[in-house]
Design an enzyme around this catalytic site. Structure first.
Site, mmCIF file in Angstrom:
data_model
loop_
_atom_site.group_PDB
_atom_site.id
_atom_site.type_symbol
_atom_site.label_atom_id
_atom_site.label_comp_id
_atom_site.label_asym_id
_atom_site.label_seq_id
_atom_site.Cartn_x
_atom_site.Cartn_y
_atom_site.Cartn_z
ATOM 1 N N LYS A 1 2.758 3.483 18.961
ATOM 2 C CA LYS A 1 2.984 4.876 18.548
ATOM 3 C C LYS A 1 3.246 5.767 19.770
ATOM 4 O O LYS A 1 4.092 6.664 19.726
ATOM 5 C CB LYS A 1 1.777 5.373 17.757
ATOM 6 C CG LYS A 1 1.644 4.636 16.417
ATOM 7 C CD LYS A 1 0.281 4.846 15.825
ATOM 8 C CE LYS A 1 0.127 4.177 14.475
ATOM 9 N NZ LYS A 1 -1.250 4.205 13.989
ATOM 10 N N THR B 1 0.827 -1.217 0.000
ATOM 11 C CA THR B 1 0.000 0.000 0.000
ATOM 12 C C THR B 1 0.858 1.263 0.000
ATOM 13 O O THR B 1 0.691 2.152 -0.843
ATOM 14 C CB THR B 1 -0.920 0.001 1.247
ATOM 15 O OG1 THR B 1 -1.631 -1.226 1.273
ATOM 16 C CG2 THR B 1 -1.881 1.162 1.238
ATOM 17 N N VAL C 1 4.177 7.381 13.006
ATOM 18 C CA VAL C 1 3.179 7.851 13.978
ATOM 19 C C VAL C 1 2.290 8.901 13.328
ATOM 20 O O VAL C 1 2.782 9.893 12.799
ATOM 21 C CB VAL C 1 3.848 8.465 15.228
ATOM 22 C CG1 VAL C 1 2.789 8.903 16.235
ATOM 23 C CG2 VAL C 1 4.816 7.486 15.865
HETATM 24 N N1 LIG Z 1 -1.049 1.279 5.128
HETATM 25 C C1 LIG Z 1 -1.042 2.433 5.803
HETATM 26 O O1 LIG Z 1 -1.943 3.256 5.688
HETATM 27 C C2 LIG Z 1 0.122 2.749 6.736
HETATM 28 C C3 LIG Z 1 0.110 3.966 7.471
HETATM 29 C C4 LIG Z 1 1.189 4.293 8.279
HETATM 30 C C5 LIG Z 1 2.255 3.418 8.372
HETATM 31 N N2 LIG Z 1 2.228 2.228 7.685
HETATM 32 C C6 LIG Z 1 3.387 1.345 7.814
HETATM 33 O O2 LIG Z 1 4.004 1.212 6.536
HETATM 34 C C7 LIG Z 1 4.600 -0.074 6.441
HETATM 35 C C8 LIG Z 1 4.084 -0.764 5.185
HETATM 36 O O3 LIG Z 1 2.682 -0.917 5.284
HETATM 37 P P1 LIG Z 1 1.775 -1.345 4.028
HETATM 38 O O4 LIG Z 1 0.366 -1.081 4.437
HETATM 39 O O5 LIG Z 1 2.296 -0.711 2.786
HETATM 40 O O6 LIG Z 1 2.040 -2.925 3.993
HETATM 41 P P2 LIG Z 1 1.645 -3.963 2.839
HETATM 42 O O7 LIG Z 1 0.640 -3.363 1.914
HETATM 43 O O8 LIG Z 1 1.339 -5.237 3.513
HETATM 44 O O9 LIG Z 1 3.013 -4.132 2.005
HETATM 45 C C9 LIG Z 1 4.142 -4.802 2.531
HETATM 46 C C10 LIG Z 1 5.176 -4.964 1.438
HETATM 47 O O10 LIG Z 1 6.326 -5.568 2.030
HETATM 48 C C11 LIG Z 1 6.665 -6.744 1.288
HETATM 49 N N3 LIG Z 1 7.174 -7.769 2.198
HETATM 50 C C12 LIG Z 1 6.523 -8.375 3.223
HETATM 51 N N4 LIG Z 1 7.323 -9.280 3.822
HETATM 52 C C13 LIG Z 1 8.491 -9.246 3.146
HETATM 53 C C14 LIG Z 1 9.709 -9.968 3.252
HETATM 54 N N5 LIG Z 1 9.886 -10.892 4.202
HETATM 55 N N6 LIG Z 1 10.721 -9.685 2.376
HETATM 56 C C15 LIG Z 1 10.539 -8.754 1.423
HETATM 57 N N7 LIG Z 1 9.406 -8.040 1.255
HETATM 58 C C16 LIG Z 1 8.403 -8.290 2.098
HETATM 59 C C17 LIG Z 1 5.390 -7.211 0.636
HETATM 60 O O11 LIG Z 1 5.763 -8.002 -0.460
HETATM 61 P P3 LIG Z 1 4.693 -8.635 -1.489
HETATM 62 O O12 LIG Z 1 4.322 -7.484 -2.388
HETATM 63 O O13 LIG Z 1 5.482 -9.699 -2.201
HETATM 64 O O14 LIG Z 1 3.569 -9.143 -0.658
HETATM 65 C C18 LIG Z 1 4.738 -5.867 0.275
HETATM 66 O O15 LIG Z 1 5.235 -5.396 -0.947
HETATM 67 C C19 LIG Z 1 4.281 -0.793 7.749
HETATM 68 O O16 LIG Z 1 5.345 -0.626 8.654
HETATM 69 C C20 LIG Z 1 3.048 -0.067 8.239
HETATM 70 O O17 LIG Z 1 2.897 -0.138 9.653
HETATM 71 C C21 LIG Z 1 1.190 1.888 6.856
#
Ligand SMILES: NC(=O)c1ccc[n+]([C@@H]2O[C@H](COP(=O)([O-])OP(=O)(O)OC[C@H]3O[C@@H](n4cnc5c(N)ncnc54)[C@H](OP(=O)(O)O)[C@@H]3O)[C@@H](O)[C@H]2O)c1
Length: 408
Positions: A191, A15, A118
């Site tokens: 956070k 995402t 955060v």
């Molecule tokens: N989503 C939000 O609104 C939001 C807001 C604030 C902070 N965050 C933080 O931002 C970070 C990312 O969140 P997200 O929502 O973008 O997560 P996400 O959609 O689940 O994406 C995670 C990504 O990491 C990759 N990944 C997972 N395990 C891995 C591994 N072992 N080796 C290599 N790549 C790996 C996944 O690969 P695949 O593509 O192959 O599955 C995917 O591309 C997190 O720390 C989250 O807490 C998110």
């Protein structure tokens, strides 16, 4: 003349990672104008593609958007030890291994930036680390989880149940299919650990933050609270108590005048209080791909223009776990004389006094709802235990903290 390139290794393309990739492509010219360097993604790692060592060798900065502890921790440490700046949005990692990561950043003279960890795009980390670096912070209050704030806002607005509001949040993409860490308070606790570390200059680990969530909140609580002039939020608190520090996350009632009372829907907000600044509130979108990516890009730009680091802590405040709070008490009681007097007596025996009270319903529907003046939590919970054993109680009483609006 072509500008020198600034290569970014991107770990994670979900995402936030894909939104960051897109945003960087749109804003590269702007970043070049500010920094004199042309940023580009030089490699992407996902579960199925990319090689970490190759990505590391070919970049000046690593953006970690995988999430979770492993392998993110290993990658971030290896990147910094190899002299790369790191930008991350990973609250789990920082709230559990922050001290090791910040020490590594200092040791290798690289930047570790984490604004997006955060409150999404709300620039609270930067404000605490830079703008308020000279303020002696007394207290922080935060709505730092958008999912729970959306659910509570919906319950208050429409009178619906917790389950209905959660289902609505999932339909709109504000809650994950498995929302456990949002609704049980753990996400907000992580956070608050990070915010408390920065605001109070003392090490704070996630394990030292007490938390509970919103799963037990009922439509009834919301309705009675509205009669008492209160609104319910999941509030993170970090405050100085007797030379120590208390950090917690609980559902709490706020009077309408509190700056966080008007933060509705999936928004986040943080209030910082200190004698010198009185009170500052920052609010805005707490999550979402494009929003979070914007905070990540802000960090990348800052890292391209040194210096900045998270200094070693200079304090070692004791973490306090028993603090004074005002409370809302909700009791389903038998409809008979003397009930209020008996409850008041038990509260009085434990040093708690009633501020306001509402008695509602008859027979099977009789309820006693009250707000008690500030009292040590341990005393209040001892009183609640005794009240729960009284023969006229039809179900266990519910106790929820109330935050008074006086600022330091
Ligand atoms: N989503 C939000 O609104 C939001 C807001 C604030 C902070 N965050 C933080 O931002 C970070 C990312 O969140 P997200 O929502 O973008 O997560 P996400 O959609 O689940 O994406 C995670 C990504 O990491 C990759 N990944 C997972 N395990 C891995 C591994 N072992 N080796 C290599 N790549 C790996 C996944 O690969 P695949 O593509 O192959 O599955 C995917 O591309 C997190 O720390 C989250 O807490 C998110």
């Amino acid at each position: 003349m072509t500008a020198e390139r600034f290569r970014i290794g991107l770990l994670g393309h979900g995402t936030v990672g894909s939104a960051f990739d897109e945003l960087l492509a749109q804003r590269a010219g702007h970043v070049e104008a500010i920094t004199g360097l042309r940023p580009e993604i030089s490699g992407v790692l996902t579960r199925s593609a990319g090689d970490f060592d190759e990505i590391l060798a070919g970049c000046e900065l690593v953006v970690e958007l995988i999430g979770g502890l492993d392998p993110a921790r290993d990658y971030v440490l290896r990147a910094m030890r190899a002299g790369r700046h790191v930008v991350t949005a990973n609250k789990q990692l920082l709230s559990q291994h922050g001290e090791q990561l910040w020490a590594t950043a200092r040791e290798h003279d690289v930047q570790l930036r984490f604004e997006a960890a955060v409150a999404g795009v709300v620039p609270v980390i930067r404000v605490l680390q830079e703008s308020l670096a000279g303020a002696h912070v007394e207290r922080l209050h935060g709505i730092v989880n958008g999912t729970t704030n959306y659910i509570l806002s919906e319950m208050a607005r429409s009178g619906c149940s917790y389950d209905e509001a959660l289902a609505g949040a999932q339909r709109l993409g504000y809650a994950e299919a498995d929302p456990s860490e949002d609704v049980n308070g753990k996400d907000a606790a992580a956070k608050m650990a990070i915010l408390a570390r920065l605001a109070f200059d003392t090490p704070v680990h996630l394990d030292q933050v007490s938390y509970d969530g919103i799963e037990q909140i009922t439509a009834d609580d919301m309705a009675y609270a509205q009669e008492l002039g209160l609104g319910l939020k999941l509030i993170g608190t970090a405050e100085r108590i007797d030379g120590g520090l208390a950090v917690s996350v609980h559902p709490a009632f706020l009077y309408a005048g509190h700056p966080l009372a008007s933060v509705h829907g999936p928004f986040n907000a943080v209030t910082v209080e200190s004698e010198a600044i009185t009170e500052i509130t920052m609010s805005g979108p707490g999550a979402g791909g494009p929003q979070t990516a914007s905070a990540v890009l802000g960090d990348v730009i800052s890292a391209m223009i040194p210096p900045a680091s998270t200094p070693e802590t200079t304090q070692s405040l004791a973490l306090v776990d028993d603090v004074e709070s005002s409370f809302y008490l909700h009791m389903e009681v038998a409809d008979r004389p003397g009930v209020l007097a008996r409850v008041a007596q038990v509260l009085g025996d434990h040093g708690a006094s009633i501020k306001s009270v509402v008695q509602k319903g008859l027979g099977e529907n009789a309820r006693l709802v009250m707000v008690v003046h500030p009292v040590l939590e341990s005393r209040l919970f001892a009183a609640v235990e005794q009240i729960a054993a009284l023969d006229f109680l039809r179900s266990p009483p519910r106790a929820i903290r109330v935050i008074d609006e006086q600022f330091v």
